[in-house]
Motif scaffolding. Structure first.
Motif, PDB file in Angstrom:
ATOM      1  N   LEU A   1      77.854 -28.344 119.312  1.00  0.00           N
ATOM      2  CA  LEU A   1      77.594 -28.492 117.769  1.00  0.00           C
ATOM      3  C   LEU A   1      78.560 -27.190 117.586  1.00  0.00           C
ATOM      4  N   THR A   2      78.461 -26.155 118.163  1.00  0.00           N
ATOM      5  CA  THR A   2      79.304 -24.695 117.916  1.00  0.00           C
ATOM      6  C   THR A   2      80.685 -24.888 117.874  1.00  0.00           C
ATOM      7  N   TYR A   3      81.146 -25.923 118.957  1.00  0.00           N
ATOM      8  CA  TYR A   3      82.559 -26.216 119.191  1.00  0.00           C
ATOM      9  C   TYR A   3      82.987 -26.914 117.858  1.00  0.00           C
ATOM     10  N   PHE A   4      82.422 -27.879 117.318  1.00  0.00           N
ATOM     11  CA  PHE A   4      82.944 -28.463 116.139  1.00  0.00           C
ATOM     12  C   PHE A   4      82.919 -27.630 115.035  1.00  0.00           C
ATOM     13  N   ILE A   5      81.884 -26.728 114.962  1.00  0.00           N
ATOM     14  CA  ILE A   5      82.092 -25.704 113.783  1.00  0.00           C
ATOM     15  C   ILE A   5      82.968 -24.678 113.957  1.00  0.00           C
ATOM     16  N   THR A   6      83.235 -24.302 115.076  1.00  0.00           N
ATOM     17  CA  THR A   6      84.160 -23.028 115.156  1.00  0.00           C
ATOM     18  C   THR A   6      85.494 -23.562 115.257  1.00  0.00           C
ATOM     19  N   ARG A   7      85.882 -24.773 115.588  1.00  0.00           N
ATOM     20  CA  ARG A   7      87.173 -25.439 115.776  1.00  0.00           C
ATOM     21  C   ARG A   7      88.227 -24.990 114.345  1.00  0.00           C
ATOM     22  N   PRO A   8      87.649 -25.548 113.347  1.00  0.00           N
ATOM     23  CA  PRO A   8      88.416 -25.554 112.056  1.00  0.00           C
ATOM     24  C   PRO A   8      88.527 -23.969 111.687  1.00  0.00           C
ATOM     25  N   MET A   9      87.322 -23.175 112.197  1.00  0.00           N
ATOM     26  CA  MET A   9      87.171 -21.820 111.578  1.00  0.00           C
ATOM     27  C   MET A   9      88.404 -20.854 112.487  1.00  0.00           C
ATOM     28  N   ILE A  10      88.375 -21.252 113.732  1.00  0.00           N
ATOM     29  CA  ILE A  10      89.578 -20.725 114.645  1.00  0.00           C
ATOM     30  C   ILE A  10      90.800 -20.937 114.114  1.00  0.00           C
ATOM     31  N   HIS A  11      91.001 -22.269 113.696  1.00  0.00           N
ATOM     32  CA  HIS A  11      92.506 -22.532 113.522  1.00  0.00           C
ATOM     33  C   HIS A  11      92.909 -21.881 111.972  1.00  0.00           C
ATOM     34  N   ARG A  12      92.063 -21.791 111.176  1.00  0.00           N
ATOM     35  CA  ARG A  12      92.154 -20.771 109.933  1.00  0.00           C
ATOM     36  C   ARG A  12      92.411 -19.513 110.115  1.00  0.00           C
ATOM     37  N   GLN A  13      91.752 -19.029 111.025  1.00  0.00           N
ATOM     38  CA  GLN A  13      91.773 -17.466 111.403  1.00  0.00           C
ATOM     39  C   GLN A  13      93.159 -17.269 112.317  1.00  0.00           C
ATOM     40  N   SER A  14      93.405 -18.322 112.796  1.00  0.00           N
ATOM     41  CA  SER A  14      94.797 -17.972 113.582  1.00  0.00           C
ATOM     42  C   SER A  14      96.355 -18.220 112.685  1.00  0.00           C
ATOM     43  N   ILE A  15      96.042 -18.512 111.512  1.00  0.00           N
ATOM     44  CA  ILE A  15      97.116 -18.573 110.876  1.00  0.00           C
ATOM     45  C   ILE A  15      97.790 -17.243 110.466  1.00  0.00           C
ATOM     46  N   GLY A  16      98.992 -17.319 110.707  1.00  0.00           N
ATOM     47  CA  GLY A  16      99.898 -16.263 110.372  1.00  0.00           C
ATOM     48  C   GLY A  16      99.742 -15.010 111.539  1.00  0.00           C
ATOM     49  N   LEU A  17      98.801 -15.391 112.631  1.00  0.00           N
ATOM     50  CA  LEU A  17      99.090 -14.127 113.560  1.00  0.00           C
ATOM     51  C   LEU A  17     100.181 -14.391 114.380  1.00  0.00           C
ATOM     52  N   GLU A  18     100.683 -13.144 114.987  1.00  0.00           N
ATOM     53  CA  GLU A  18     101.884 -12.935 115.851  1.00  0.00           C
ATOM     54  C   GLU A  18     101.459 -13.349 117.038  1.00  0.00           C
ATOM     55  N   ASN A  19     102.617 -14.121 117.952  1.00  0.00           N
ATOM     56  CA  ASN A  19     102.508 -14.569 119.067  1.00  0.00           C
ATOM     57  C   ASN A  19     102.478 -13.575 120.202  1.00  0.00           C
ATOM     58  N   ARG A  20     101.213 -12.781 120.181  1.00  0.00           N
ATOM     59  CA  ARG A  20     101.251 -11.614 121.167  1.00  0.00           C
ATOM     60  C   ARG A  20      99.740 -11.502 121.587  1.00  0.00           C
ATOM     61  N   ASN A  21      99.449 -10.767 122.558  1.00  0.00           N
ATOM     62  CA  ASN A  21      98.104 -10.622 123.181  1.00  0.00           C
ATOM     63  C   ASN A  21      97.459  -9.882 121.933  1.00  0.00           C
ATOM     64  N   LYS A  22      97.849  -8.998 121.276  1.00  0.00           N
ATOM     65  CA  LYS A  22      96.978  -8.237 120.561  1.00  0.00           C
ATOM     66  C   LYS A  22      96.277  -9.134 119.311  1.00  0.00           C
ATOM     67  N   SER A  23      97.025 -10.236 118.891  1.00  0.00           N
ATOM     68  CA  SER A  23      96.544 -11.295 118.088  1.00  0.00           C
ATOM     69  C   SER A  23      95.122 -11.806 118.469  1.00  0.00           C
ATOM     70  N   LEU A  24      95.219 -12.046 120.013  1.00  0.00           N
ATOM     71  CA  LEU A  24      94.327 -12.655 120.557  1.00  0.00           C
ATOM     72  C   LEU A  24      92.703 -12.151 120.334  1.00  0.00           C
ATOM     73  N   LYS A  25      92.837 -10.855 120.435  1.00  0.00           N
ATOM     74  CA  LYS A  25      91.773 -10.177 120.359  1.00  0.00           C
ATOM     75  C   LYS A  25      90.769 -10.325 118.938  1.00  0.00           C
ATOM     76  N   VAL A  26      91.486 -10.688 117.984  1.00  0.00           N
ATOM     77  CA  VAL A  26      90.958 -10.973 116.823  1.00  0.00           C
ATOM     78  C   VAL A  26      90.079 -12.227 116.884  1.00  0.00           C
ATOM     79  N   LEU A  27      90.646 -13.207 117.564  1.00  0.00           N
ATOM     80  CA  LEU A  27      89.691 -14.451 117.674  1.00  0.00           C
ATOM     81  C   LEU A  27      88.354 -14.215 118.647  1.00  0.00           C
TER      82      LEU A  27
END
Length: 493
Positions: free
Chosen positions: A277-303
């Motif tokens: 259940l958590t997987y299906f809930i967080t999948r669209p949330m992570i997608h929205r949260q990752s929009i606009g993030l730079e392609n580097r390790n520091k951005s991954l920490k936000v997720l």
């Protein structure tokens, strides 16, 4: 031109005022630790006074009041030492501020103790002492008192030197030492002690291996990918779902004993359902949260930030539900023996005893916890959100595996073992990458062997201090408990 005497006086006054302000600052700095000691002392007195009122003028009130005072002292030490293992990784990864960590831990630890804390605890701490060997009720009460005092003193000493130790193992050592002093070596259940000793090695190693395995998975599938953000969109929801499922299983097994008893198979099914259940809930949330993030390790920490905060809170809740009951077990045993004149292998924990444990942990965490939180979170090895996530997840998985195997384990050993596992894996991986480097390192940039050993990613001094503290916890608490029991019994008789 004549000097202005008034101006000279003002300069002298400014210098004097500056000296006074510096003296006030120095006085405040020196007296600050004493404030915590003073508040703790007041709380201990309140606990003793509350126990006196609860028992009124009945026989044994003085012993119960003294036990309540030492139980409050033990709870304060748990908050100062044990809770750091749950909050340290999140603080070290900057997912939580120190104030936020203390506030969340205080609420979750208290809630775990009061809402889901075990209503029954083994008075002889998991069958370490044979009750038939200690048949006299007075001897049994003094033995439990000695165990409580020695465990609290040992945890206090460990906190002072900056070593996270297991409060449960401290109580185990205290009970063992008092039992030996009261009835000899034959009173100890040595097979049980052997199993506990084996857990000293098994639990931190297992926690370290699991944490390192998850970090290796994250590096291979997310960090080292060309498009890190796209990889994170695929795998972070999976990892968050795994975390939710594991923690649901963990809480169902360990955190909700008082509300409902759930076996391992049912807990695993609950975890599987909540994880999916958590997987299906967080999948669209992570997608929205990752929009606009730079392609580097520091951005991954936000997720990984929010899942890490939730994991720290859930670990604290489960710790409050489990370890508090173990820590106040000797106090509950003394209360039971004082009320009924006998003792049992298992007794109910009165609510007022759990309240002392819950509030004592909160006071200890607030007043003395930051020292160990900083040490666990940043001074063993450098943590970021992904590494701290691996540590938190390994702690919950290891407890589940240990329960399945029937091993008594320490949450302290598991959490710190996970941090060591992450650090040592990073060291191994760094050396492996250097050896695989296609181009030789120029002589000007080469690192000397001595300098390379200095740059180790795990601080060896902390490693040796912590391991030494783990090894001597049970014998040290046992030795202290034996001496304290001898003194108390001599005074009482």
């Amino acid at each position: 031109m004549a000097k202005n005497p008034l101006g000279s006086q003002w300069k002298t006054l400014d210098r004097d005022l500056n000296r006074i302000s510096q003296l006030e600052m120095a006085t405040a700095y020196v007296s600050r630790p004493m404030i915590g000691v003073g508040i703790s002392f007041v709380f201990i007195l309140i606990a003793a006074f509350a126990a006196t009122i609860w028992f009124g003028g009945s026989e044994g009130t003085l012993i119960v009041a003294a036990a309540a005072a030492f139980g409050a002292y033990m709870a304060i030490n748990i908050g100062a030492n044990d809770v750091a293992n749950n909050m340290g990784p999140a603080v070290g990864a900057n997912a939580l501020s120190m104030g936020g960590a203390i506030a969340i831990a205080a609420v979750c630890e208290s809630a775990g103790a009061l809402l889901a804390g075990g209503d029954v605890v083994s008075t002889i701490s998991k069958g370490i002492i044979d009750t038939k060997a200690v048949e006299d009720g007075q001897v049994f009460m003094w033995a439990m008192m000695a165990a409580l005092v020695s465990a609290a003193l040992w945890v206090n000493l460990a906190t002072f030197v900056g070593a996270p130790v297991s409060t449960t193992h401290s109580v185990v050592g205290g009970v063992m030492g008092a039992g030996i002093a009261a009835a000899g070596l034959s009173a100890v259940n040595w097979p049980t002690m052997g199993t506990i000793a084996a857990s000293w090695v098994i639990s931190p190693v297992l926690g370290g291996v699991i944490a390192a395995a998850f970090l290796a998975f994250i590096k291979h599938n997310i960090i080292y990918r060309d498009d890190k953000i796209a990889a994170a969109r695929v795998w972070v929801p999976v990892l968050v779902g795994i975390m939710a499922g594991v923690f649901a299983t963990y809480l169902a097994m360990k955190g909700l004993k008082r509300i409902i008893k759930i076996d391992l198979q049912t807990a695993l099914l609950i975890g599987l359902a909540l994880g999916v259940l958590t997987y299906f809930i967080t999948r669209p949330m992570i997608h929205r949260q990752s929009i606009g993030l730079e392609n580097r390790n520091k951005s991954l920490k936000v997720l990984f930030g929010i899942p890490l905060v939730f994991s720290a809170a859930l670990l604290s809740f489960a710790h409050g539900a489990n370890d508090v009951a173990n820590a106040v077990g000797p106090l509950a045993a003394i209360v039971h023996a004082s009320e009924f004149g006998d003792f049992s292998s298992k007794v109910a924990i009165p609510m007022w005893v759990m309240v002392i444990g819950a509030f004592g942990i909160s006071f200890g965490l607030f007043l003395f916890g930051p020292k160990l939180i900083r040490m666990v979170g940043s001074q063993i090895t450098k943590l970021n959100a992904m590494r701290a996530y691996c540590v938190a997840l390994s702690a919950a998985i290891t407890v589940i595996v240990a329960s399945w195997l029937g091993l008594p384990v320490s949450s302290t050993h598991i959490a710190v073992g996970g941090i060591f596992g992450v650090g040592f894996y990073r060291e191994w991986h760094m050396e492996r990458r250097l050896k695989r480097a296609p181009a030789p390192v120029p002589a000007a940039k080469a690192i000397a062997p001595i300098e390379r050993s200095r740059r180790k990613l795990v601080r060896r001094s902390h490693f040796m201090t912590i391991v030494a503290a783990w090894v001597i916890t049970v014998p040290a608490a046992a030795f202290m408990s034996g001496i304290i029991f001898t003194i108390l019994y001599a005074i009482a008789n």
